[in-house]
Design a protein around this motif. Structure first.
Motif, PDB file in Angstrom:
ATOM      1  N   GLY A 171      -5.968 -16.649  18.327  1.00 44.79           N
ATOM      2  CA  GLY A 171      -7.345 -16.803  17.854  1.00 44.79           C
ATOM      3  C   GLY A 171      -8.087 -15.479  17.754  1.00 44.79           C
ATOM      4  O   GLY A 171      -7.651 -14.574  17.055  1.00 44.79           O
ATOM      5  N   PRO A 172      -9.205 -15.358  18.493  1.00 42.67           N
ATOM      6  CA  PRO A 172     -10.019 -14.138  18.364  1.00 42.67           C
ATOM      7  C   PRO A 172      -9.268 -12.893  18.812  1.00 42.67           C
ATOM      8  O   PRO A 172      -9.507 -11.806  18.281  1.00 42.67           O
ATOM      9  CB  PRO A 172     -11.212 -14.412  19.280  1.00 42.67           C
ATOM     10  N   GLY A 173      -8.379 -13.041  19.786  1.00 41.13           N
ATOM     11  CA  GLY A 173      -7.586 -11.885  20.219  1.00 41.13           C
ATOM     12  C   GLY A 173      -6.785 -11.347  19.059  1.00 41.13           C
ATOM     13  O   GLY A 173      -6.763 -10.145  18.788  1.00 41.13           O
ATOM     14  N   ALA A 174      -6.137 -12.254  18.354  1.00 34.81           N
ATOM     15  CA  ALA A 174      -5.298 -11.847  17.219  1.00 34.81           C
ATOM     16  C   ALA A 174      -6.136 -11.304  16.070  1.00 34.81           C
ATOM     17  O   ALA A 174      -5.820 -10.264  15.494  1.00 34.81           O
ATOM     18  CB  ALA A 174      -4.457 -13.043  16.765  1.00 34.81           C
ATOM     19  N   THR A 175      -7.237 -11.994  15.754  1.00 36.06           N
ATOM     20  CA  THR A 175      -8.035 -11.519  14.616  1.00 36.06           C
ATOM     21  C   THR A 175      -8.673 -10.161  14.910  1.00 36.06           C
ATOM     22  O   THR A 175      -8.887  -9.375  13.998  1.00 36.06           O
ATOM     23  CB  THR A 175      -9.130 -12.530  14.196  1.00 36.06           C
ATOM     24  N   ASN A 176      -8.946  -9.881  16.176  1.00 37.07           N
ATOM     25  CA  ASN A 176      -9.505  -8.564  16.512  1.00 37.07           C
ATOM     26  C   ASN A 176      -8.518  -7.429  16.268  1.00 37.07           C
ATOM     27  O   ASN A 176      -8.897  -6.262  16.277  1.00 37.07           O
ATOM     28  CB  ASN A 176      -9.971  -8.528  17.971  1.00 37.07           C
ATOM     29  N   LEU A 177      -7.260  -7.754  16.068  1.00 40.07           N
ATOM     30  CA  LEU A 177      -6.267  -6.708  15.781  1.00 40.07           C
ATOM     31  C   LEU A 177      -6.274  -6.308  14.311  1.00 40.07           C
ATOM     32  O   LEU A 177      -5.726  -5.270  13.941  1.00 40.07           O
ATOM     33  CB  LEU A 177      -4.853  -7.196  16.126  1.00 40.07           C
ATOM     34  N   ILE A 178      -6.864  -7.136  13.474  1.00 40.13           N
ATOM     35  CA  ILE A 178      -6.654  -6.984  12.028  1.00 40.13           C
ATOM     36  C   ILE A 178      -7.073  -5.610  11.491  1.00 40.13           C
ATOM     37  O   ILE A 178      -6.354  -5.003  10.705  1.00 40.13           O
ATOM     38  CB  ILE A 178      -7.351  -8.120  11.246  1.00 40.13           C
ATOM     39  N   THR A 179      -8.214  -5.105  11.911  1.00 37.62           N
ATOM     40  CA  THR A 179      -8.658  -3.802  11.402  1.00 37.62           C
ATOM     41  C   THR A 179      -7.612  -2.722  11.709  1.00 37.62           C
ATOM     42  O   THR A 179      -7.279  -1.908  10.846  1.00 37.62           O
ATOM     43  CB  THR A 179     -10.018  -3.420  12.021  1.00 37.62           C
ATOM     44  N   GLY A 180      -7.095  -2.754  12.913  1.00 43.90           N
ATOM     45  CA  GLY A 180      -6.084  -1.760  13.294  1.00 43.90           C
ATOM     46  C   GLY A 180      -4.789  -1.942  12.525  1.00 43.90           C
ATOM     47  O   GLY A 180      -4.128  -0.962  12.156  1.00 43.90           O
ATOM     48  N   ILE A 181      -4.421  -3.202  12.273  1.00 40.92           N
ATOM     49  CA  ILE A 181      -3.194  -3.454  11.515  1.00 40.92           C
ATOM     50  C   ILE A 181      -3.360  -2.910  10.095  1.00 40.92           C
ATOM     51  O   ILE A 181      -2.477  -2.228   9.563  1.00 40.92           O
ATOM     52  CB  ILE A 181      -2.856  -4.963  11.488  1.00 40.92           C
ATOM     53  N   ALA A 182      -4.519  -3.187   9.492  1.00 43.44           N
ATOM     54  CA  ALA A 182      -4.770  -2.695   8.133  1.00 43.44           C
ATOM     55  C   ALA A 182      -4.769  -1.171   8.109  1.00 43.44           C
ATOM     56  O   ALA A 182      -4.249  -0.545   7.177  1.00 43.44           O
ATOM     57  CB  ALA A 182      -6.109  -3.233   7.621  1.00 43.44           C
ATOM     58  N   ASP A 183      -5.328  -0.562   9.143  1.00 42.40           N
ATOM     59  CA  ASP A 183      -5.366   0.893   9.245  1.00 42.40           C
ATOM     60  C   ASP A 183      -3.947   1.454   9.338  1.00 42.40           C
ATOM     61  O   ASP A 183      -3.587   2.418   8.651  1.00 42.40           O
ATOM     62  CB  ASP A 183      -6.189   1.273  10.488  1.00 42.40           C
ATOM     63  N   ALA A 184      -3.122   0.819  10.181  1.00 37.42           N
ATOM     64  CA  ALA A 184      -1.742   1.278  10.365  1.00 37.42           C
ATOM     65  C   ALA A 184      -0.929   1.077   9.086  1.00 37.42           C
ATOM     66  O   ALA A 184      -0.044   1.875   8.774  1.00 37.42           O
ATOM     67  CB  ALA A 184      -1.092   0.530  11.531  1.00 37.42           C
TER      68      ALA A 184
END
Lengths: 177, 578
Positions: free
Chosen positions: B92-105
């Motif tokens: 949930g929110p834990g996973a979605t909070n990763l998205i910006t970093g994933i897109a950056d990487a």
């Protein structure tokens, strides 16, 4: 040097023939490549191919050549994509299938429908109490033409698939793997 | 027979132990050589955190204060070590909070393995508590992702994840593991993934292409190398240097390619791009041969594409085939690893010097120095300028520190003026331009380089407030990052554009900031504020001598602008110096 975005800006019809691993989520990954660039997919057909564990996609779009070429590269970039090829209409044999549900009385009361079936090379797939089901394969324009001709008799339902294509060369898909 | 016995023994020892999916995650991470993980626990990943409890002697877990902090830290760690960064978050929110970093990487080609917990498989698709379709959400920003719903898939999924993340053009991978798969048992056996039939991470350039490229280089009068991050990823720094030195070719760097060649190398001519150096941009449109190595002709580098290097032939060395002809058409595409491709090319290169061509860069340098650099780095009066902070930093660190920057004016100033000496010492968010990147990324970078280097985090007053809670992480784990907040009480880069292109309508860019010193001290960091030029150097020395994390706030000129600048959409030779 010229920029890669130069060239013709005329839209054309393209068919992409794609092979991927048959894995959950990949369809989403492939279609996302189109939606990200706001390219609408006119028709898409996905099914398990003759090679075990491999899915085949046939995707039809209208766009500019250089955009279509970049999409092919983006598809190939996906880790689980095996192959992607781009074809213009004259480079492939293509065919779609259409089904027409016609009220039974339209068929039995006069022989006009029967004539249409013969003339169009359609065939009767099923005959139920109150309707018959016709099938026709052909190009989109042909299946559409039959629909227009059947309209006066009251078409209860008309459905057609996207195209499936084979390229005009003699490449064997297994060689790709 | 001996081999057979050995195999059987190995097998028996493996098969004799049934372990849980969660423990399999730990053992898989160890098998991949992981020793540091960044993360944040929660309901759907609790079994994995329970397993981690028994592995803390081998796996150091850094509890950040936000999942975005965890992933940026993993990115910073990866960028300085070249290893895969690992982070964990709940569903949930834990996973979605990763998205910006994933897109950056993804856009900056950083290898990451992100492990997320997921609701039990029988609840998938039911809108269960903290359920989100993280596989669907992360598809466009991951190199690959996979949902594990059965414990016995775990070793293979993680082996594939690590292989895909770090091979070819690196990128982020996400593995989502349902809670029931974490609890269930499996026979654990780990095999490293070495190939996938649908994936070619090691393309090799055509021999004919290598020969064509060599001919073009040998015949060129004004050859010009553009070095990108691909040089650093492939560890091709020596080959780059050799090519430049043998054929006497000037080398410019993209933002992410900085540190591939030391800044004081005689053939290093500067940074490309919107706020890059004067000569490197202008002379792009005068060279006769562009040799692009491990870079992707980003729009911030090329400016207006139809006016970009139209006079030049282009050799494009790049491992990702989709980058060839994407923005700039390559006359000679060489699809392959930068180091291996250059190794093939180098024996064919004839010694040369292009003295007058190189001098052209030096002439532009001189103009840039007189018109921009001097006033920025050596102001005689007025408020402190960002560039002079970097000048003092150069003097104190000799360009040997890892410089982690956020996004905006300070980023451009810091990367323009810092004297990078060694590879992988520049960590910044390039493609995505993620404000809030620097602070967490710096703590990850510090854990990567340990005590071998200083890690200096340069951040603006806007960016630090996006992830400021990670000061607590630095304090808890004693991560000795040295933070310099360049505070102009503005979102400076946006304000600069508003000044130049929107007639000074400063729409929502002025900031009333907290007392950063009180905030830092509240988090348990030593901190000092500098407002006058005379105190700058001694304050810097105090920061660098301090043993532990430290925040130094420098109040800088409020409405300073970064120059040179190529206005958005203009040609690379339309450089504004003021």
């Amino acid at each position: 040097m010229s920029t890669a975005t130069n060239g013709q800006s005329t839209e054309k019809q393209f068919t992409l023939s794609v092979l991927t691993e048959n894995k959950s989520g990949l369809l989403n990954r492939i279609t996302g490549i189109f939606s990200r660039r706001k390219i609408n997919i006119d028709a898409i057909n996905v099914s398990v191919s003759e090679i075990e564990g491999v899915s085949r996609y046939t995707i039809m779009i209208r766009t500019e050549r250089n955009k279509a070429e970049k999409i092919v590269q983006q598809i190939l970039k996906q880790v689980e994509a095996l192959d992607a090829r781009l074809y213009e209409p004259d480079e492939v044999h293509y065919q779609e299938i259409a089904l027409y549900k016609i009220p039974l009385n339209a068929f039995v009361n006069e022989n006009k429908v029967e004539k249409l079936v013969r003339q169009n090379g359609a065939r009767i797939l099923a005959m139920e109490e109150d309707y018959i089901l016709l099938e026709k394969t052909g190009h989109k324009s042909e299946t559409r033409a039959l629909f227009e001709q059947l309209k006066p008799f009251g078409v209860l339902e008309f459905i057609h698939s996207g195209s499936v294509v084979v390229s005009k060369g003699n490449k064997v898909p297994e060689e790709i793997l | 027979m001996e081999n057979l016995t050995q195999t059987l023994e190995n097998k028996t020892s493996v098969e004799s132990v049934k372990i849980s999916g969660s423990e399999a995650v730990m053992r898989s991470l160890l098998a991949e050589g992981v020793n540091t993980i960044f993360g944040y626990p929660g309901g759907a990943i609790m079994p994995i955190y329970d397993a981690l409890y028994h592995y803390t002697d081998k796996l150091q877990h850094i509890l950040t204060r936000h999942e975005q902090g965890a992933i940026h830290a993993a990115q910073g760690y990866s960028r300085v070590t070249g290893k895969v960064g690992v982070c964990m978050a709940t569903s949930g929110p834990g996973a979605t909070n990763l998205i910006t970093g994933i897109a950056d990487a993804m856009i900056d080609s950083t290898p990451l393995v992100c492990i997320t917990g997921q609701v039990p498989s029988h609840l998938l698709g039911t809108d269960a508590f903290q359920e989100t379709d993280i596989i669907g959400i992360s598809i466009p920003v991951t190199k690959w992702n996979y949902q594990v719903t059965s414990a016995d898939e775990i070793p293979e999924a993680l082996a594939k994840a690590f292989y895909i993340a770090q091979s070819g053009r690196p990128g982020p991978v996400l593995i989502d593991i349902t809670k029931d798969a974490q609890f269930a048992e499996l026979d654990f056996k780990y095999e490293h993934c070495k190939s996938l039939r649908s994936y070619n991470p090691a393309p090799k350039p055509k021999i004919s292409g290598i020969q064509e490229a060599a001919t073009l280089i040998n015949q060129a009068k004004k050859p010009y190398i553009l070095a990108g991050q691909g040089v650093l990823i492939a560890q091709a720094e020596q080959q780059l240097k050799q090519l430049a030195e043998t054929a006497g070719i000037p080398v410019a760097s993209t933002l992410l390619g900085l540190s591939a060649l030391p800044k004081d190398h005689p053939l290093y001519v500067g940074m490309l791009g919107m706020h890059g150096n004067y000569g490197p941009n202008v002379l792009t449109n005068e060279c006769d041969l562009l040799i692009a190595i491990g870079m992707r002709f980003d729009d911030r580098v090329t400016g207006r594409l139809d006016a970009y290097a139209t006079q030049a032939k282009v050799i494009h060395i790049e491992i990702d085939p989709s980058e060839i002809n994407k923005n700039v058409k390559a006359d000679v595409p060489l699809v392959g690893d930068a180091a291996k491709t250059l190794n093939q090319l180098l024996p064919l290169i004839q010694p040369n010097k292009h003295k007058s061509w190189v001098r052209q860069f030096q002439d532009f340098d001189q103009i840039e120095y007189e018109k921009v650099i001097k006033r920025e780095t050596h102001p005689k009066e007025g408020e402190i300028k960002m560039a002079e902070v970097i000048r003092f930093l150069n003097e104190e660190t000799k360009g040997k520190a890892v410089l982690v920057t956020d996004v905006g004016q300070h980023q451009m100033i810091a990367t323009r003026y810092y004297h990078f000496q060694d590879p992988k010492t520049n960590v910044t968010s390039g493609g995505l331009g993620t404000m809030g990147f620097a602070l967490p990324s710096a703590l990850g970078a510090k854990l990567g380089v340990k005590n071998t280097r200083e890690v200096i985090c340069i951040v603006g007053d806007g960016g630090i407030q996006m992830t400021i809670q990670e000061l607590a992480t630095m304090a808890q784990f004693g991560i000795a990052v040295k933070i310099i907040v360049l505070n102009n009480s503005f979102l400076g880069m946006v304000r600069q554009w508003q000044q130049l292109f929107h007639e000074k309508r400063y729409s929502s860019t002025e900031m009333v900031n907290p007392d950063f010193i009180a905030v830092a001290k509240g988090f348990g960091l030593e901190a000092e504020k500098v407002t006058v030029r005379q105190e700058l150097n001694s304050a810097l020395k105090r920061m660098l001598e301090h043993n532990g994390p430290y925040l130094m706030e420098v109040v800088v000129e409020k409405e300073d602008n970064v120059f040179p600048m190529i206005p958005s959409g203009e040609a690379v030779n339309k450089v504004r110096l003021s």
